[in-house]
Design an enzyme around this catalytic site. Structure first.
Site, mmCIF file in Angstrom:
data_model
loop_
_atom_site.group_PDB
_atom_site.id
_atom_site.type_symbol
_atom_site.label_atom_id
_atom_site.label_comp_id
_atom_site.label_asym_id
_atom_site.label_seq_id
_atom_site.Cartn_x
_atom_site.Cartn_y
_atom_site.Cartn_z
ATOM 1 N N HIS A 49 18.447 -10.308 13.073
ATOM 2 C CA HIS A 49 19.398 -11.387 12.797
ATOM 3 C C HIS A 49 18.710 -12.516 12.024
ATOM 4 O O HIS A 49 17.487 -12.623 12.010
ATOM 5 C CB HIS A 49 19.889 -12.027 14.091
ATOM 6 N N GLU A 131 15.929 -12.461 16.325
ATOM 7 C CA GLU A 131 16.378 -13.449 15.364
ATOM 8 C C GLU A 131 15.208 -13.910 14.497
ATOM 9 O O GLU A 131 14.094 -14.110 14.996
ATOM 10 C CB GLU A 131 16.929 -14.698 16.083
ATOM 11 N N HIS A 170 22.280 -7.414 11.601
ATOM 12 C CA HIS A 170 23.524 -7.741 12.292
ATOM 13 C C HIS A 170 24.729 -7.400 11.409
ATOM 14 O O HIS A 170 25.745 -6.902 11.884
ATOM 15 C CB HIS A 170 23.524 -9.239 12.653
ATOM 16 N N ASP A 180 24.323 -11.996 8.485
ATOM 17 C CA ASP A 180 22.878 -12.133 8.691
ATOM 18 C C ASP A 180 22.196 -10.774 8.927
ATOM 19 O O ASP A 180 22.859 -9.855 9.398
ATOM 20 C CB ASP A 180 22.590 -13.082 9.869
HETATM 21 ZN ZN LIG Z 1 23.304 -12.354 14.045
#
Ligand SMILES: [Zn+2]
Length: 204
Positions: A49, A131, A170, A180
């Site tokens: 992400h 992330e 994602h 993203d």
């Molecule tokens: Zn995401």
């Protein structure tokens, strides 16, 4: 810039503690936003992400605050929209390469939302969510690629259910809803670095 007090040299391979599902040496900011995976389900997908809070700004405390359910709605106009969300990811890699962990890798983090991978819905059940602090348009940093490769390698070593063949963004599992990590994430660079890491015996 955050100065971390890691006791482990940067060159040392990352390691996941099998008993706890925690990454040794990472900054731990444990989130209440998680639960157990469905019985018998092991993670077999890695979801990459991108996130920044507020969007396009880096280095603030707000990602930690969002993932721990303590984002102040009045600190920025954008936060009003998202302050009540109960979301998380297993880990975040900041622009300076710092790794923050929010959810033990064996547990189910709430990162993918409504999603599907090769016909299987609800990717949170069977995935690990990482992330990267960034945006769809801003190139991710060298340190982020380095740490993502090291973290991915550590996860591949720790969870035999994972495979380097099952790593997606994602946007791949929630197309039309999520963009993203965006075109700024260089998949071929990531895959090349990961491949080199493996063949170098780097830590495997
Ligand atoms: Zn995401």
């Amino acid at each position: 810039m955050t100065i971390t007090t890691a006791t482990i040299p940067d060159s040392a391979p990352l390691r996941v503690d099998a008993a706890t599902g925690l990454l040794v040496g990472a900054r731990q900011v444990l989130s209440p936003h998680f639960d157990a995976r469905p019985a018998g389900v092991k993670p077999d997908l890695l979801v990459v992400h991108g996130i920044s809070l507020p969007p396009g700004e880096f280095g603030g405390p707000w990602i930690d605050r969002l993932f721990t359910g303590t984002l102040p709605a009045d600190a920025h106009p954008y936060f009003k929209k998202i302050a009540g969300q109960r979301v998380s990811a297993h880990a975040l890699i900041r622009r300076d390469g710092e790794i923050v962990q929010y959810v033990p890798f064996g547990e189910r983090a709430w990162h993918a939302g409504e999603s599907q991978y090769r016909g299987r819905a609800a990717c949170n059940d069977f995935s690990i969510g990482i992330e990267l602090e960034g945006t769809d348009e801003t190139p991710y940093t060298d340190l982020q690629y380095e740490k993502l490769v090291a973290l991915t390698a550590a996860l591949l070593r720790s969870y035999s259910s994972l495979s380097d063949q099952h790593i997606v963004g994602h946007s791949d599992v929630a197309p039309g809803r999520k963009t993203d990590p965006g075109p700024s994430f260089d998949w071929s660079r990531f895959r090349a670095q990961l491949g080199k890491h493996h063949t170098a015996g780097g830590a495997t």
